[in-house]
Enzyme design. Sequence first.
Site, PDB file in Angstrom:
ATOM      1  N   CYS A   2      36.146  -5.226  12.604  1.00  0.00           N
ATOM      2  CA  CYS A   2      35.982  -4.537  11.332  1.00  0.00           C
ATOM      3  C   CYS A   2      34.656  -3.786  11.317  1.00  0.00           C
ATOM      4  O   CYS A   2      33.754  -4.070  12.104  1.00  0.00           O
ATOM      5  CB  CYS A   2      36.019  -5.534  10.178  1.00  0.00           C
ATOM      6  SG  CYS A   2      37.526  -6.529  10.115  1.00  0.00           S
ATOM      7  N   GLY A   3      34.530  -2.834  10.434  1.00  0.00           N
ATOM      8  CA  GLY A   3      33.291  -2.090  10.278  1.00  0.00           C
ATOM      9  C   GLY A   3      32.814  -2.174   8.844  1.00  0.00           C
ATOM     10  O   GLY A   3      33.621  -2.114   7.911  1.00  0.00           O
TER      11      GLY A   3
END
Length: 305
Positions: A2-3
């Site tokens: 994820c970012g």
Amino acid sequence: MCGIFGYCNFLIEKTRGEIIDTLIEGLQALEYKEYDSSGISIQGDELKSLNIYKQTGKISSLKEEIDLYNLNKNLPFISHCGITHTRRATHGGLRRANCHPHNSDPSNEFVVVHNGVITNFANLKALLVAKGYVFKSDTDTECIPKLYKHIYDTSIELGYNLDFHVLTNLVLKELEGSYGLLCTSSHFPDEVVAARKGSPLVIGVKGKTDMDVNFVEVEYLDQEEDYLKLNTQTKSSGNVLAAAPVKYNTCLRKSPPPSFTIPEKLYNFYIQSWLIHRNASRERLAATHGILFVIRLCITSAVCE
């Protein structure tokens, strides 16, 4: 993978539209082929209110979702903190409820975006459900904002007035696993907390004038000397979750806080993984006890973003 991305403007007027554009641009910089949803949290029309918008699919789908609400994008904010997230489904399948950001309650008192895995989330979820919290998603992340609210509410009942940093330390003490996270709260407007354990974070500061920046370097010791133990006690049962106090062998030594002046250009602060993995013994410490690293950037008498 994820970012996460956050954007704060302090004492620099920005419109809601400009803030959303910056957050979306940050998300687009984090785009990669395997993400499947995205979300954003910004301040609402009312003071100390937080709004959440999220959608499955590409970032373009999130932009369309935001546009459905006909927000006043000309509304100015002198100071504002917003957070965003791109997600690849791991804990919980691909559905809107599992998208980040996650909240503590319907009024969004605490909002979190998170990259990593909380390995004890099942136990935390069981405890919080027993306390009356209702979970909307299947993710491990949702336990974090609800844990924030539980500890915050409990501390108020016990007569404590915790700041965001101290509250975060109490929350992180209960988390096992790995994380890079950002948290905003209606109780602490114009503030954002960034914390990491095993996941690097980058902080960039840009201002029109010089800024004095103070920070505290930490070093994890093999021996107990000049340290602050991580199991901070409260005056009640020693733990706001009413669990048995945990003893850590990990020790923390604080070096004298350095300070420096940031020139009139963008600077990036890299929180590198070497702090955790410098050698095998510290790697074992990280695996056994966990290492907490809370980022607190203090900017004195400056306007910045």
